[in-house]
Each structure stands twice: as C-alpha cells, then as structure tokens.
Design a protein around this motif. Structure first.
Motif, PDB file in Angstrom:
ATOM      1  N   TYR A   3      34.667  45.140  40.739  1.00 16.73           N
ATOM      2  CA  TYR A   3      33.421  45.754  41.238  1.00 16.73           C
ATOM      3  C   TYR A   3      32.632  44.806  42.144  1.00 16.73           C
ATOM      4  O   TYR A   3      31.451  44.995  42.338  1.00 16.73           O
ATOM      5  CB  TYR A   3      32.588  46.392  40.140  1.00 16.73           C
ATOM      6  CG  TYR A   3      32.132  45.539  38.958  1.00 16.73           C
ATOM      7  CD1 TYR A   3      32.001  44.170  39.036  1.00 16.73           C
ATOM      8  CD2 TYR A   3      31.778  46.157  37.760  1.00 16.73           C
ATOM      9  CE1 TYR A   3      31.548  43.433  37.956  1.00 16.73           C
ATOM     10  CE2 TYR A   3      31.332  45.427  36.668  1.00 16.73           C
ATOM     11  CZ  TYR A   3      31.223  44.059  36.778  1.00 16.73           C
ATOM     12  OH  TYR A   3      30.764  43.324  35.712  1.00 16.73           O
ATOM     13  N   GLN A   4      33.295  43.802  42.681  1.00 19.53           N
ATOM     14  CA  GLN A   4      32.731  42.992  43.755  1.00 19.53           C
ATOM     15  C   GLN A   4      31.416  42.311  43.396  1.00 19.53           C
ATOM     16  O   GLN A   4      30.481  42.282  44.187  1.00 19.53           O
ATOM     17  CB  GLN A   4      32.547  43.869  45.009  1.00 19.53           C
ATOM     18  CG  GLN A   4      33.856  44.320  45.609  1.00 19.53           C
ATOM     19  CD  GLN A   4      34.577  43.172  46.318  1.00 19.53           C
ATOM     20  OE1 GLN A   4      34.019  42.521  47.177  1.00 19.53           O
ATOM     21  NE2 GLN A   4      35.814  42.911  45.914  1.00 19.53           N
ATOM     22  N   CYS A   5      31.354  41.736  42.191  1.00 20.97           N
ATOM     23  CA  CYS A   5      30.112  41.070  41.793  1.00 20.97           C
ATOM     24  C   CYS A   5      29.999  39.684  42.395  1.00 20.97           C
ATOM     25  O   CYS A   5      28.908  39.136  42.504  1.00 20.97           O
ATOM     26  CB  CYS A   5      30.024  41.000  40.268  1.00 20.97           C
ATOM     27  SG  CYS A   5      31.280  39.942  39.508  1.00 20.97           S
ATOM     28  N   GLY A   6      31.128  39.076  42.749  1.00 24.09           N
ATOM     29  CA  GLY A   6      31.078  37.762  43.388  1.00 24.09           C
ATOM     30  C   GLY A   6      31.126  36.588  42.432  1.00 24.09           C
ATOM     31  O   GLY A   6      31.016  35.437  42.855  1.00 24.09           O
ATOM     32  N   THR A   7      31.284  36.859  41.139  1.00 27.84           N
ATOM     33  CA  THR A   7      31.363  35.770  40.169  1.00 27.84           C
ATOM     34  C   THR A   7      32.520  34.818  40.509  1.00 27.84           C
ATOM     35  O   THR A   7      32.401  33.605  40.371  1.00 27.84           O
ATOM     36  CB  THR A   7      31.556  36.340  38.745  1.00 27.84           C
ATOM     37  OG1 THR A   7      30.471  37.212  38.466  1.00 27.84           O
ATOM     38  CG2 THR A   7      31.600  35.233  37.696  1.00 27.84           C
ATOM     39  N   THR A  29      33.944  34.108  43.579  1.00 31.19           N
ATOM     40  CA  THR A  29      33.648  33.244  44.717  1.00 31.19           C
ATOM     41  C   THR A  29      32.620  32.191  44.336  1.00 31.19           C
ATOM     42  O   THR A  29      32.717  31.033  44.731  1.00 31.19           O
ATOM     43  CB  THR A  29      33.138  34.083  45.905  1.00 31.19           C
ATOM     44  OG1 THR A  29      34.105  35.067  46.208  1.00 31.19           O
ATOM     45  CG2 THR A  29      32.889  33.225  47.125  1.00 31.19           C
ATOM     46  N   ARG A  59      36.972  36.722  46.419  1.00 26.41           N
ATOM     47  CA  ARG A  59      36.514  38.112  46.272  1.00 26.41           C
ATOM     48  C   ARG A  59      37.126  39.020  47.331  1.00 26.41           C
ATOM     49  O   ARG A  59      37.499  40.164  47.076  1.00 26.41           O
ATOM     50  CB  ARG A  59      34.987  38.152  46.374  1.00 26.41           C
ATOM     51  CG  ARG A  59      34.361  39.525  46.255  1.00 26.41           C
ATOM     52  CD  ARG A  59      32.854  39.434  46.172  1.00 26.41           C
ATOM     53  NE  ARG A  59      32.258  38.820  47.359  1.00 26.41           N
ATOM     54  CZ  ARG A  59      31.982  39.484  48.477  1.00 26.41           C
ATOM     55  NH1 ARG A  59      32.210  40.759  48.572  1.00 26.41           N
ATOM     56  NH2 ARG A  59      31.449  38.843  49.508  1.00 26.41           N
ATOM     57  N   ARG A  74      35.745  33.440  34.253  1.00 25.81           N
ATOM     58  CA  ARG A  74      34.420  34.070  34.232  1.00 25.81           C
ATOM     59  C   ARG A  74      34.407  35.530  34.637  1.00 25.81           C
ATOM     60  O   ARG A  74      33.394  36.208  34.439  1.00 25.81           O
ATOM     61  CB  ARG A  74      33.488  33.299  35.168  1.00 25.81           C
ATOM     62  CG  ARG A  74      33.193  31.913  34.645  1.00 25.81           C
ATOM     63  CD  ARG A  74      32.091  31.256  35.440  1.00 25.81           C
ATOM     64  NE  ARG A  74      31.891  29.890  34.989  1.00 25.81           N
ATOM     65  CZ  ARG A  74      31.746  28.859  35.795  1.00 25.81           C
ATOM     66  NH1 ARG A  74      31.775  29.039  37.103  1.00 25.81           N
ATOM     67  NH2 ARG A  74      31.558  27.654  35.305  1.00 25.81           N
ATOM     68  N   CYS A  75      35.479  36.048  35.210  1.00 27.36           N
ATOM     69  CA  CYS A  75      35.458  37.425  35.725  1.00 27.36           C
ATOM     70  C   CYS A  75      35.009  38.408  34.641  1.00 27.36           C
ATOM     71  O   CYS A  75      35.640  38.516  33.594  1.00 27.36           O
ATOM     72  CB  CYS A  75      36.831  37.834  36.231  1.00 27.36           C
ATOM     73  SG  CYS A  75      36.888  39.573  36.687  1.00 27.36           S
ATOM     74  N   PRO A  76      33.882  39.142  34.871  1.00 24.26           N
ATOM     75  CA  PRO A  76      33.402  40.056  33.832  1.00 24.26           C
ATOM     76  C   PRO A  76      34.293  41.285  33.653  1.00 24.26           C
ATOM     77  O   PRO A  76      34.210  41.956  32.647  1.00 24.26           O
ATOM     78  CB  PRO A  76      32.012  40.454  34.324  1.00 24.26           C
ATOM     79  CG  PRO A  76      32.056  40.256  35.791  1.00 24.26           C
ATOM     80  CD  PRO A  76      33.007  39.124  36.041  1.00 24.26           C
ATOM     81  N   ARG A  77      35.118  41.579  34.639  1.00 23.09           N
ATOM     82  CA  ARG A  77      36.022  42.720  34.508  1.00 23.09           C
ATOM     83  C   ARG A  77      37.378  42.279  33.934  1.00 23.09           C
ATOM     84  O   ARG A  77      38.309  43.064  33.864  1.00 23.09           O
ATOM     85  CB  ARG A  77      36.204  43.401  35.864  1.00 23.09           C
ATOM     86  CG  ARG A  77      35.094  44.404  36.171  1.00 23.09           C
ATOM     87  CD  ARG A  77      35.399  45.727  35.492  1.00 23.09           C
ATOM     88  NE  ARG A  77      34.256  46.602  35.411  1.00 23.09           N
ATOM     89  CZ  ARG A  77      34.049  47.649  36.192  1.00 23.09           C
ATOM     90  NH1 ARG A  77      34.883  47.918  37.154  1.00 23.09           N
ATOM     91  NH2 ARG A  77      33.005  48.414  36.005  1.00 23.09           N
ATOM     92  N   ASP A  78      37.446  41.027  33.537  1.00 18.14           N
ATOM     93  CA  ASP A  78      38.653  40.481  32.919  1.00 18.14           C
ATOM     94  C   ASP A  78      39.881  40.595  33.830  1.00 18.14           C
ATOM     95  O   ASP A  78      40.990  40.842  33.363  1.00 18.14           O
ATOM     96  CB  ASP A  78      38.924  41.175  31.567  1.00 18.14           C
ATOM     97  CG  ASP A  78      39.491  40.194  30.542  1.00 18.14           C
ATOM     98  OD1 ASP A  78      39.394  38.986  30.788  1.00 18.14           O
ATOM     99  OD2 ASP A  78      40.032  40.637  29.514  1.00 18.14           O
TER     100      ASP A  78
END
Lengths: 691, 193
Positions: B45-49, B51, B65, B97-101
């Motif tokens: 979902y392109q949150c940028g975590t 990068t 990203r 760290r990716c929140p979408r795993d």
C-alpha cells in the motif's frame, strides 16, 4: 402471575405433541418452490431442470418456481399451493435460512400449515455463488439439496414455540459513553437498569479526552451532564468498582452475580443503613490529605500522583473515595481524618449481589495497544515519545500540567511535533493490529489544531498513509487544519531515533509524494496508537456466551443488519467493544443497543424456537449422564412414578444436541432435528434418490 | 500505441510519450516475481516504510518502494533494465519493518534473478562470481585483513576455503553446474573486450 402463564403454555403444547406421536402421520405431500433470485441463482442453475427433477421425487405433490420467492407474489404462491394441493410440507430452494426462513415460515403459517413444516434448501450462498461458472455442477448440487430438504420435509412435525416472561430490568456492563447512553435510554423508557463499571467512577475513555472533533467541544463539558444524569436517574442502579462474576439463565431471565469490590469507603446511604446518622463519604478529601502512600494515577496515564485513598479526577460520579487495598498500609490516618462521618472501613470485604434482568448490553470499550511492542518508534525507550492518550492528558486543562504541553524529558514546550498515524494499526506483521482504528486520523487532526492554537510558532507534522475523514463535517475539518498550518507528509514512519544530548527525536520516513526519504528532527513524537478490546472484555463476553472475531472485538449477530445484537438472545453490544468507533458512532450504537434491549422487555414475553431436547421417559434409564454434559444446565433428574427420569427445562435448552447425541439408550430426541429426520437426509444424499 | 512522432532520435527521446499504457503491464511478471520471491508485493500500500528504512536510499537514486510498485503493476522492462536494481545491500531492514509483511528484499532478489536470465547484470557482480570461483570468497582475504587477524591472535586465514583450499573444487563444481562462471566470463568479455 408469570409462573402461571408459563405453566399454561407448557400444557397447551403438550397436547398436540402427543397427538403427532400417536396418530400415524398423514401421507407426506411436499411442495417445492424454487427461487431465481433474479440472476443470483438462475444465472448458474437450470431452474427448469431443477423443477422437473423436484416433481419426480417421492412425496412431492407440487413444484413451482418464481423470480423472487421472498416477494409478496412469491409468498402468495406458497400460501395458495398449500390450500390448493393440500400440502403438509413446504420446501423453498433459495438463499440462506438466516435471511428468509422467518419469511417462509410465516407464509406457511398463513397458508394454514404449522410453520415448522417448512424446510429451506440453500442453493444460493452454498451453491450458485460459489459455483458461478459451473452450470452443470451447480444444477446437480441443487438437485441434491432439494432432494435432501424434501426428505426432511416429509418427516417434519408440528411444533409450538414456547413463550417465557421477561424480567422488566436490564443490565449494562461498562459505564463509558456507550454504557451511560444505553443506560439512560433504557431508564428513560421506564426500565430498571443496573449499570456495572469496574472503575470507581463512570465516564470511561471520553472523560480522559480534552476536546472532541470536529466541533472542538470540551469533552468533559459535554460528558459531565450525562454523568450527572446517570448518577441521578431513578431507574439506574449504579454499581461502580464492580465486576460481573457470573451469569446464569437465558433471555428474559438472566441471573447476574456482581462482585462489588471492597472500596473501603461507605456511601451516605450505606452509612445510614449501618446506623451512622449523617455519615458516609461526602467527597471532602480530608483523607486524601493525610494519606502517606503515593501511587501513579492511571486516569492521568500515570503522569500525576494519587494517594492510596483517592478519586480519579474532580468530576467523578459517584463522588466517593476509594481505598486501593493493594497499596494501602492501613495506618489509619484517613479514618482519624474522616472523624464523625465514619465513612472509612479498612476491613471491608468484597460483596456479591445477584440481580435478575431480562436483557443485557455489553459496553466494555477499548484499551490502547501496547505500542512499545513496535520498538522502531521508541515508546518507553525515548522520553519524548508519547501516546495520543497521554497527549490528551497533557493538553487538558485539568491534566497533570494544567494544560501546558511539555516534553517529559525537560519540561520545555515542544515546537515541532510529529504525529505518527496508523501506529500499530493496519499492520499485518502479527505484532500490530490488521484493522483501521478508525478515529486516530481525526483526533490527530484535532491534536494538530490544539498545538497550533496553544503554542505560538508550533508546527505539527502528520505522517499519514491515508487521511480517513469519513464523517459529517470531518473532511471540512481536515481542510481547516491544513489551512491552519499543519504539515501533512504521506509516508509511514520507519523508525525514530533519539539525540542522546538534546533528547530531540529524528523521524525517518519516506515522503512518498516527493519520492524522497526524510530525516525530520522534532521535539516530540505522538503515536496515534491502535486500539484493542479491553482485558476484561474477554471474560465478560464468555460469561454472557458472546463470541468474538479474530481480533478480539465482540461479534455482532450480523455486521450490517444486526450490528447491536449477538448470537445469544437477549445480549446486545454497544460502542467500541464491537469494533473501533468515534463518539458519534458510539452514541448511535448505544442508542441502537438500548432500543433492541428494550424490545423484549416491553413485549413482556419472548418466544423461544421449539428445538428442545425431549425425553422419552419410558426408555430413559435415569443414568443422569446427560445432566452434567449439558452446557446450559437445562437438564435434571426427577422422580416420576417411582423411578428417576431426565427432565428438560425447555426455556434453558438451546437445542445443541449434546445430550441427544450422547444418550446411551437413545431416549433423548431433538425436536426438529430428530434422528429419523437426519437419517432420512443422509440417506437421500447418499442414495442419490434411489430407493 | 504510437508513442513517438517519428522525430530524429535525439528529439524523439526527449519528446517521447512516457505515460503508463496498458501494454506496459505484464501480469505474468507479477506472478513470476511472487513465485520466485515467495512474498506478496501485490499487497503493497505504498506507505514508504521500506524506503525510509533503506540505508541505500539516502545515498542513491535506489527506491525500493518503486520496485515493489513495479512488481505490483507488472512493469517488467522498467524494473529489469533499471540499474538501481543492483543498489540494494540486502540488509533486510525493509523486510523487518514492512507493515504488510512483504519481504521487499526478496522481491529485489527475484528481479535480479530475472534480469540475470537476460544477461542484465553489472560487471562488478559478475566479477564477484569470478572471485568466488577462484577463491571461494566474494571478497577474498587481503594483507590488511590478514595483519588485523594476526593482531587479534587469529590465524591469518579463516577456516574457510582460504584455510582449506582443497574445497574450492566443490564450489567450482556447483558454479559450473549452473554455467555461471562461463556466462560471467562471456558477458565481461563482451562489455570490456
């Protein structure tokens, strides 16, 4: 009177049951009605072929189809055919019985048939929708479903629902804004309401907030009038510092045991009952002054001290002090200070009270997720990283700093403040929460407004993925805050680092719109932490027999059409315990729950579906093994004609079948799910319609 | 779709229509990347975590990203021909760290595999292949390192193929099996003459 009525109904229903058992059943004449549901079913199932097949089945006297069986003409078809073809069983092949079973039962009844002579075959949810591209397979499966339903319909018996009287009282568990609103509504509708709250005061989370979005009303100012109303309402019996200990019974007749935790202080009423004239706690606070024990005040998120004898904040309802017996050293100084009022009893013990209620509402609310579990943001590691709820207390005029927002590290006023949205929400790693916590976007906008308003030259930086401003006047509020100077950075924060000397924080994020990683130095970081169900929600829901979804929120009966009900009749949900909600939605949900909970009470009696276990006393050996197995305590051994037999309390029986499946002698049968009926269904399936 | 106006090459390059067209997306590419990487870039979902966690991003034009987005959209050409693909240090901070795993690092690795099949590999990576073939190490031991090890009381060479050169043969057998060295030599020769 209620008892009399119950007896009467039991008698009335026994007569026809005997009749069906003795009289040889009339030859089955089943009518089959197939629904197109527009193209929902007809799009993937050959209706004509299904109808022809149905006609060929034994016991089928009539078969028909219609565009929408649930419409008035569709229902009329059922009613007319019952009379015209002298049907004694009806099968409708359509959607799930959860949607339209009641519709067709009513139609069968109006056609002159006992409503329990109706059986539904689900050929939509369990067939056409899942086999959309396999017309042949779907049609074959629909034939199976119809054949099975016909086999059962041929053996169905007349059944008569049982009515039980409903106690004219309700219980609400949790006295936050949801519980308070629900209790007030019930009380105003003339229903005696027990409002149970685990904390010493009512008010809940909303009383911790400074202002509310998007109107910027002072939270306490709009809440305290309601708190006072609750305290004064004649129909509300407030039970603060109390928890639900046990629940027995069923809709209309719940016996709820409440543990009144020892608060060590007598109310004026309790004092008078003990013969202390003019005594009891009046909230003067003399005890507070002398108490030597200092502990953090949880209401202030541990940022302000309180004594071992305390009130959480000045506006508590009821205004009664509470002794924290976990920390009290029993020095007795408070007892001395209290003097003639004799309000303090340091030897007080927990008390148990059992009350009878007809319905109950759970409003157990939420907690903040333990955001330190996401260690990249440094909560509990860096002093100047705080949660949104701590921010609320720090910016609140009645909070620990008198409304002056300061950095925990040095007491300085922060100028640059970063707000990290979706902190722990929308997180599929298994550490955070996969859902959207729903109100963090809006309160973070409000926080941004508050610092711009209170701190000259301050800049809020909001790190967001999406701003979800979905409510009435919410998008306008977003516009206003952006206009006031808040900076919006579309990027989730990867990590936060602390400068060990200045204690400033470095926020690492990707400005995704600029496609450039950034390192922003700020004075303070506020985490818009995810919310989760309270710790107490789980034990309470289990006592009331309510399920929960995967993430722990209490499960509603239907997410769209019955959001306040649960699968336990007579138990309802209000507010955030069902899922994250802002204040307007919480109040609306509470009013919905109160309305739903008042319906059975106002009706005075509820009809129970007659799927009870029945005991064939002539076969029952009285072994009693079923009695202990029953999860609803509905069974008992009784002495009849000189021997012991099992007896069912029908109102308590949920028809789960545990006893019927176990009974070694086959003496127990389940109404509407009898062994012959189930065997006929299995045979119909396995034999493929062949004799 | 006509994207050029048929101008001379230089001008055409400058004025070329760079909008995203349907045919730029290859859904098969998304599937292939997901199969090789065993992760789920289509859920980004392109949150940028990623990068923001990346040690390479602040110092280069590499944007993890963007590569995950290309995987999601099936932008095969764009992903495989972008030289930034080779700037990932495979530190796995983004994966952590990716929140979408999602495992963005593994997405990059999958794309590198696919690029390599088309001989799109920077020379330095190929030289690493040569180094491993000859010494068993991507970064072979050197004199500075040897001195440092001796100072710490360690043997000059570690107990790897440096200490046991007889095992280099085994490594070479594996590399030969995949004809990796052969290809590396060929490509380097083509590029460097």
């Amino acid at each position: 009177m209620a008892e009399k009525k119950a007896k009467k109904t039991t008698k009335k229903q026994e007569a026809p049951k005997m009749a069906t058992e003795k009289k040889p059943a009339a030859k089955p004449r089943v009518g089959v009605f197939i629904c197109h549901c527009g193209t929902n079913i007809a799009g993937s199932i050959d209706i004509e072929a299904l109808q022809e097949y149905a006609k060929s089945l034994p016991d089928v006297a009539f078969a028909d189809n219609y565009q929408y069986m649930c419409s008035t003409p569709g229902q009329n078809k059922v009613m007319d055919a019952i009379k015209e073809h002298d049907l004694n069983g009806v099968v409708v092949a359509a959607c799930t019985p959860r949607l339209h079973e009641p519709t067709f039962r009513t139609a069968s009844k109006e056609g002159g048939l006992n409503p329990f002579r109706f059986e539904m075959a689900n050929i939509r949810e369990q067939n056409s929708w899942v086999h959309m591209h396999d017309r042949k397979g779907a049609t074959d499966k629909a034939k199976d479903a119809v054949r099975i339903a016909v086999a059962k319909a041929a053996l169905l018996e007349d059944l008569f629902p049982k009515s039980v009287p409903v106690e004219k009282a309700a219980m609400v568990v949790g006295a936050g804004i949801a519980g308070m609103q629900a209790a007030l509504d019930l009380a105003n509708a003339g229903i005696k309401t027990y409002l149970v709250e685990k904390e010493p005061t009512i008010g809940g989370r909303m009383s911790q907030l400074d202002k509310t979005f998007p109107t910027l009303d002072c939270s306490q100012c709009i809440l305290t009038p309601k708190m006072v109303d609750v305290g004064r309402a004649e129909n509300i019996e407030l039970m603060t510092y109390s928890e639900v200990e046990n629940v027995e019974g069923y809709i209309g007749n719940f016996d709820v045991t409440i543990r009144k935790k020892a608060r060590g202080v007598l109310t004026p009423a309790e004092a008078e009952a003990k013969g202390i004239v003019g005594g009891g706690c009046n909230g003067c606070g003399d005890c507070d002054e002398v108490c030597p024990v200092i502990k953090p005040n949880t209401f202030e998120m541990g940022m302000k001290p309180r004594k071992a004898i305390y009130i959480q904040h000045p506006q508590v309802v009821p205004l009664i002090y509470t002794v924290d017996f976990d920390t009290c050293v029993k020095c007795g100084l408070c007892v001395e200070a209290c003097g003639d009022k004799k309000a303090i009893d340091l030897e007080m013990q927990d008390e148990f009270v059992t009350v009878k209620v007809g319905t109950a509402i759970l409003a157990t609310g939420y907690d903040i997720f333990e955001i330190e579990k996401k260690d990249e943001w440094g909560y509990k590691k860096y002093e100047n990283v705080i949660t949104s709820l701590e921010f609320e207390r720090l910016i609140c005029a009645s909070g620990p700093t008198g409304g002056h927002l300061v950095r925990p590290s040095d007491g300085e006023t922060p100028k640059k403040i970063a707000f990290l949205l979706c902190a722990g929400s929308r997180d599929n790693t298994g550490v955070g929460k996969p859902y959207c916590s729903r109100f963090c976007c809006m309160y973070s906008l409000k926080h941004a407004h508050q610092i711009i308003e209170k701190i000259p030259g301050a800049t809020p930086y909001l790190f967001y993925m999406d701003i979800r401003s979905f409510g009435k006047m919410y998008e306008e509020f977003y516009y206003r805050i952006q206009d006031e100077g808040a900076r919006f950075i579309r990027g989730r924060v990867a990590n936060v680092l602390e400068d060990p000397v200045t204690k400033n924080l470095k926020v690492m994020a990707d400005d995704t719109l600029l496609d450039r990683p950034m390192n922003l130095e700020v004075d303070m970081v506020v985490l818009a932490a995810a919310v989760q169900p309270t710790r107490q929600a789980d034990p309470v829901r289990k006592l009331f027999g309510v399920s929960c979804s995967q993430d722990g929120w209490l499960l509603e009966a239907h997410p769209k059409l019955n959001p306040c009900g649960t699968t336990t009749a007579g138990v309802y949900l209000a507010g955030v315990c069902q899922g994250p909600k802002d204040i307007p939605d919480t109040v609306a949900s509470a009013e919905g729950a109160a309305s739903a909970a008042s319906i059975p009470i106002h009706k005075g009696e509820v009809e129970l579906e007659p799927y009870f276990a029945q005991c064939r006393e002539e076969i029952c050996a009285g072994c009693g093994m079923c009695v202990n197995l029953c999860p609803y305590s509905a069974l008992a051994l009784v002495e009849k004609e000189g021997r012991k037999v099992m007896e069912v309390t029908e109102a308590k029986c949920k028809g789960c079948g545990t006893c019927g499946g176990f009974c070694p002698g086959g003496a127990i049968y389940m109404q509407h799910f009898t062994t012959p009926q189930i065997v006929a269904q299995i045979d119909a399936f396995l034999l493929g319609g062949e004799e | 779709m006509a994207r050029t106006k048929g101008y001379p090459e230089e001008l055409d390059k400058k004025l070329r229509d760079t909008r995203l067209y349907n045919e730029d997306s290859n859904p098969e590419f998304t599937k292939t990347v997901e199969k090789i990487s065993m992760t789920i870039p289509h859920m980004c979902y392109q949150c940028g975590t990623c990068t923001a966690s990346c040690p390479s991003a602040p110092r280069s034009s590499y944007r993890i990203r963007k590569f995950v987005r290309r995987a999601l959209l099936g932008l095969e050409e764009e992903a495989l021909t972008d030289p930034d693909l080779w700037l990932c240090t495979t530190c796995y901070s983004c994966t952590d760290r990716c929140p979408r795993d999602i495992a963005p690092t593994d997405v990059i690795m999958a794309m590198r595999n696919l690029a390599a099949r088309r001989d799109i590999v920077p020379v330095n990576f190929l030289k690493t292949v040569q180094a491993i073939y000859s010494s068993g190490h991507g970064v072979p031991n050197n004199d500075v390192n040897r001195a440092a090890r001796m100072k710490l009381g360690l043997p000059a060479d570690p107990p790897t193929t440096h200490g046991f050169p007889e095992y280099i043969k085994g490594i070479q057998t594996i590399i030969d099996h995949y004809k990796l060295k052969e290809r590396a030599d060929k490509i380097i020769k083509e590029r460097e003459g």
